[in-house]
Write an enzyme that holds these catalytic residues in place. Structure first.
Site, PDB file in Angstrom:
ATOM      1  N   ASN A   1     -19.825 -28.751  21.040  1.00  0.00           N
ATOM      2  CA  ASN A   1     -20.264 -30.103  21.429  1.00  0.00           C
ATOM      3  C   ASN A   1     -19.540 -31.179  20.617  1.00  0.00           C
ATOM      4  O   ASN A   1     -19.859 -32.365  20.720  1.00  0.00           O
ATOM      5  CB  ASN A   1     -21.794 -30.257  21.294  1.00  0.00           C
ATOM      6  CG  ASN A   1     -22.257 -30.158  19.850  1.00  0.00           C
ATOM      7  OD1 ASN A   1     -21.451 -29.972  18.939  1.00  0.00           O
ATOM      8  ND2 ASN A   1     -23.558 -30.275  19.650  1.00  0.00           N
TER       9      ASN A   1
ATOM     10  N   PHE B   1     -20.011 -19.106  16.160  1.00  0.00           N
ATOM     11  CA  PHE B   1     -19.804 -19.863  14.914  1.00  0.00           C
ATOM     12  C   PHE B   1     -20.682 -21.106  14.826  1.00  0.00           C
ATOM     13  O   PHE B   1     -20.982 -21.559  13.727  1.00  0.00           O
ATOM     14  CB  PHE B   1     -18.349 -20.366  14.819  1.00  0.00           C
ATOM     15  CG  PHE B   1     -17.320 -19.284  14.696  1.00  0.00           C
ATOM     16  CD1 PHE B   1     -17.057 -18.708  13.466  1.00  0.00           C
ATOM     17  CD2 PHE B   1     -16.600 -18.847  15.798  1.00  0.00           C
ATOM     18  CE1 PHE B   1     -16.110 -17.721  13.333  1.00  0.00           C
ATOM     19  CE2 PHE B   1     -15.643 -17.860  15.673  1.00  0.00           C
ATOM     20  CZ  PHE B   1     -15.394 -17.296  14.441  1.00  0.00           C
TER      21      PHE B   1
ATOM     22  N   THR C   1     -23.754 -15.477   6.316  1.00  0.00           N
ATOM     23  CA  THR C   1     -23.282 -16.060   5.055  1.00  0.00           C
ATOM     24  C   THR C   1     -23.795 -15.290   3.845  1.00  0.00           C
ATOM     25  O   THR C   1     -24.879 -14.674   3.913  1.00  0.00           O
ATOM     26  CB  THR C   1     -23.784 -17.522   4.948  1.00  0.00           C
ATOM     27  OG1 THR C   1     -23.513 -18.014   3.631  1.00  0.00           O
ATOM     28  CG2 THR C   1     -25.274 -17.652   5.177  1.00  0.00           C
TER      29      THR C   1
ATOM     30  N   TYR D   1     -30.507 -23.653   4.966  1.00  0.00           N
ATOM     31  CA  TYR D   1     -29.267 -23.200   5.606  1.00  0.00           C
ATOM     32  C   TYR D   1     -29.224 -21.661   5.622  1.00  0.00           C
ATOM     33  O   TYR D   1     -29.077 -21.032   6.665  1.00  0.00           O
ATOM     34  CB  TYR D   1     -28.038 -23.771   4.870  1.00  0.00           C
ATOM     35  CG  TYR D   1     -26.777 -23.033   5.220  1.00  0.00           C
ATOM     36  CD1 TYR D   1     -26.212 -23.147   6.488  1.00  0.00           C
ATOM     37  CD2 TYR D   1     -26.172 -22.165   4.304  1.00  0.00           C
ATOM     38  CE1 TYR D   1     -25.075 -22.427   6.825  1.00  0.00           C
ATOM     39  CE2 TYR D   1     -25.042 -21.455   4.624  1.00  0.00           C
ATOM     40  CZ  TYR D   1     -24.491 -21.584   5.883  1.00  0.00           C
ATOM     41  OH  TYR D   1     -23.381 -20.856   6.227  1.00  0.00           O
TER      42      TYR D   1
ATOM     43  N   ARG E   1     -16.500 -17.473  -7.592  1.00  0.00           N
ATOM     44  CA  ARG E   1     -16.673 -17.275  -6.143  1.00  0.00           C
ATOM     45  C   ARG E   1     -15.579 -16.340  -5.631  1.00  0.00           C
ATOM     46  O   ARG E   1     -14.513 -16.227  -6.222  1.00  0.00           O
ATOM     47  CB  ARG E   1     -16.574 -18.617  -5.390  1.00  0.00           C
ATOM     48  CG  ARG E   1     -17.710 -19.589  -5.673  1.00  0.00           C
ATOM     49  CD  ARG E   1     -19.026 -19.122  -5.059  1.00  0.00           C
ATOM     50  NE  ARG E   1     -20.120 -20.051  -5.298  1.00  0.00           N
ATOM     51  CZ  ARG E   1     -20.893 -20.029  -6.386  1.00  0.00           C
ATOM     52  NH1 ARG E   1     -20.694 -19.136  -7.342  1.00  0.00           N
ATOM     53  NH2 ARG E   1     -21.870 -20.898  -6.524  1.00  0.00           N
TER      54      ARG E   1
ATOM     55  N   ASP F   1     -26.596 -23.601  -7.337  1.00  0.00           N
ATOM     56  CA  ASP F   1     -25.348 -22.832  -7.429  1.00  0.00           C
ATOM     57  C   ASP F   1     -25.570 -21.533  -8.209  1.00  0.00           C
ATOM     58  O   ASP F   1     -25.831 -21.572  -9.412  1.00  0.00           O
ATOM     59  CB  ASP F   1     -24.278 -23.638  -8.192  1.00  0.00           C
ATOM     60  CG  ASP F   1     -23.297 -24.330  -7.271  1.00  0.00           C
ATOM     61  OD1 ASP F   1     -23.296 -24.028  -6.065  1.00  0.00           O
ATOM     62  OD2 ASP F   1     -22.532 -25.174  -7.770  1.00  0.00           O
TER      63      ASP F   1
HETATM   64  N1  UFG Z   1     -17.469 -26.990  -7.056  1.00  0.00           N
HETATM   65  C1  UFG Z   1     -17.225 -27.886  -8.076  1.00  0.00           C
HETATM   66  N2  UFG Z   1     -17.003 -29.194  -7.739  1.00  0.00           N
HETATM   67  C2  UFG Z   1     -17.004 -29.636  -6.442  1.00  0.00           C
HETATM   68  C3  UFG Z   1     -17.249 -28.699  -5.399  1.00  0.00           C
HETATM   69  C4  UFG Z   1     -17.478 -27.381  -5.756  1.00  0.00           C
HETATM   70  O1  UFG Z   1     -17.212 -27.546  -9.247  1.00  0.00           O
HETATM   71  O2  UFG Z   1     -16.809 -30.843  -6.215  1.00  0.00           O
HETATM   72  C5  UFG Z   1     -17.718 -25.580  -7.402  1.00  0.00           C
HETATM   73  C6  UFG Z   1     -19.110 -25.130  -7.004  1.00  0.00           C
HETATM   74  O3  UFG Z   1     -20.024 -25.361  -8.038  1.00  0.00           O
HETATM   75  C7  UFG Z   1     -18.877 -23.635  -6.746  1.00  0.00           C
HETATM   76  C8  UFG Z   1     -17.420 -23.560  -6.268  1.00  0.00           C
HETATM   77  O4  UFG Z   1     -16.830 -24.792  -6.674  1.00  0.00           O
HETATM   78  O5  UFG Z   1     -18.963 -22.931  -7.937  1.00  0.00           O
HETATM   79  C9  UFG Z   1     -17.309 -23.450  -4.758  1.00  0.00           C
HETATM   80  O6  UFG Z   1     -18.105 -24.457  -4.151  1.00  0.00           O
HETATM   81  P1  UFG Z   1     -18.077 -24.770  -2.590  1.00  0.00           P
HETATM   82  O7  UFG Z   1     -18.956 -25.951  -2.374  1.00  0.00           O
HETATM   83  O8  UFG Z   1     -16.653 -24.850  -2.133  1.00  0.00           O
HETATM   84  O9  UFG Z   1     -18.692 -23.479  -1.946  1.00  0.00           O
HETATM   85  P2  UFG Z   1     -20.109 -22.760  -2.229  1.00  0.00           P
HETATM   86  O10 UFG Z   1     -19.815 -21.516  -2.999  1.00  0.00           O
HETATM   87  O11 UFG Z   1     -21.094 -23.676  -2.794  1.00  0.00           O
HETATM   88  O12 UFG Z   1     -20.614 -22.479  -0.754  1.00  0.00           O
HETATM   89  C10 UFG Z   1     -20.009 -21.581   0.151  1.00  0.00           C
HETATM   90  C11 UFG Z   1     -20.166 -22.107   1.569  1.00  0.00           C
HETATM   91  C12 UFG Z   1     -21.620 -22.185   1.961  1.00  0.00           C
HETATM   92  C13 UFG Z   1     -22.280 -20.853   1.753  1.00  0.00           C
HETATM   93  C14 UFG Z   1     -22.024 -20.341   0.371  1.00  0.00           C
HETATM   94  C15 UFG Z   1     -22.493 -18.944   0.316  1.00  0.00           C
HETATM   95  O13 UFG Z   1     -19.589 -23.372   1.679  1.00  0.00           O
HETATM   96  O14 UFG Z   1     -21.720 -22.521   3.313  1.00  0.00           O
HETATM   97  O15 UFG Z   1     -20.627 -20.350   0.051  1.00  0.00           O
HETATM   98  O16 UFG Z   1     -22.467 -18.477  -0.919  1.00  0.00           O
HETATM   99  F1  UFG Z   1     -23.610 -20.969   1.897  1.00  0.00           F
END
Ligand code: UFG
Length: 331
Positions: free
Chosen positions: A35, A75, A119, A143, A222, A286
């Protein structure tokens, strides 16, 4: 795999568009339902897009009948953890009700296979690392819970309607199409790699969320998985299901974790520039470390990542950022 007729929801988004590209390259007949609430028209090849809401069950049913859909890759969903904590109803309505409507249409149209974007967030704060598929399911935000709920719907639709499914539990999707034509364009952007690349370009510092975790350098770990490797997992999952394979759930990650500071190092190596950053407080919710045990996907579906190297992932994301700036693609 023989050419299949595959309906892809959310095919105008980041992971969906990369999967559509691979499917088309491998000879499949693809129709995209989106959409455009989050995705972009320019991500979908000419003639493939149907602008439909997942809530429109009759339209989805009619489309599946007309297309002769053999399998669905689903997705379409909202993905922002923080937003889901503020607006849970929107997440449950879009992600859960949308999926229920899609499943209802599949049953109506006689479509028996679905691959679902789940996820790592279904594991919440996992008990250990690496994370196995058998770890407890305990989402800690709406989520993640919305994805757990859809996994539950899928179990019952298999039990009652014989719709088989593969749930792919993604770790950190990252990188971009190696040819630079597709990439990550979330708005607003919250993901680490695009934010680091943006900081390099603008000179505005990015905030590292905490450096006091119990990890080697104090920043979060990660499992970054290249979007094309993630896309390939979907194609293998479709193959498994249409070949008569049973419903199953798989982690999709490389099995290797990297800290935020390691990622900053990779971005500096690829771009040849310093990443401006400041250390900030921890981001609420986190987990310190999320790394997949990925052997189930490797052994049962024969998956192997082609781009597991962090530098390659960052290189592809950087190529996309540069090419997008050069072309300034219209919306
Ligand atoms: N981080 C920072 N600064 C930022 C953004 C991220 O330090 O500005 C760190 C976060 O703390 C984390 C890592 O970078 O340690 C990755 O962060 P992201 O936001 O890129 O991704 P996430 O691990 O938080 O989330 C991802 C997906 C989600 C899903 C999750 C599952 O985006 O949709 O993994 O574990 F839910």
């Amino acid at each position: 795999m023989n050419p299949r007729r595959i309906l892809v929801t959310g095919g105008a988004g980041y992971i969906g568009s990369h999967t559509v590209r691979l499917l088309l390259r491998q000879g499949h007949d693809v129709v995209v339902v989106d959409n455009l609430s989050k995705g972009y028209r320019h991500n979908v090849p000419e003639g493939r897009l149907r602008e439909l809401s997942l809530a429109d069950t009759p339209a989805l049913t009619a489309l599946m009948r007309q297309h002769g859909t053999e399998a669905v890759i689903h997705f379409a969903a909202f993905i922002a953890v923080g937003e889901s904590m503020r607006e849970p109803a929107r997440y449950f309505a879009n992600n859960v009700s949308g999926s229920l409507s899609l499943l209802t249409a599949m049953v109506e149209a006689g479509v028996h296979h679905i691959v679902f974007s789940s996820t790592a967030a279904v594991y919440g704060n996992p008990q250990g690392s690496p994370i196995l598929e058998t770890f407890p399911i305990q989402a800690v935000n709406p989520y993640g819970e919305s994805k757990v709920m859809v996994e539950t719907l899928l179990r019952w639709f298999d039990e009652i309607h014989h719709v088989t499914s593969v749930c792919l539990r993604y770790f950190n999707a990252s990188g971009a199409d190696p040819e630079g034509q597709l990439g990550e364009e979330h708005e607003p952007e919250t993901h680490l790699i695009p934010l680091l690349l943006r900081a390099v370009e603008t000179g505005k510092p990015v905030t590292v969320f905490g450096d006091d975790y119990d990890t080697p350098d104090g920043t979060c770990i990660r499992d970054y998985i290249h979007v094309n490797d993630l896309a390939q997992a979907h194609i293998l999952a479709v193959e498994h299901l249409v070949g008569g394979g049973a419903s199953d759930k798989f982690n999709v990650g490389t099995g290797t974790g990297h800290t935020v500071l390691e990622m900053i190092g990779a971005v500096e190596a690829v771009t040849g520039k310093k990443v401006p950053y400041v250390i900030g407080p921890r981001r609420e919710g986190d987990p310190p470390s999320l790394v997949a045990a990925s052997h189930k996907l490797r052994t049962k579906l024969g998956w192997a990542p082609q781009y597991a190297d962090l530098r390659t992932i960052v290189e592809h994301a950087w190529n996309f950022a540069v090419s997008r700036r050069a072309a300034s693609i219209p919306e």
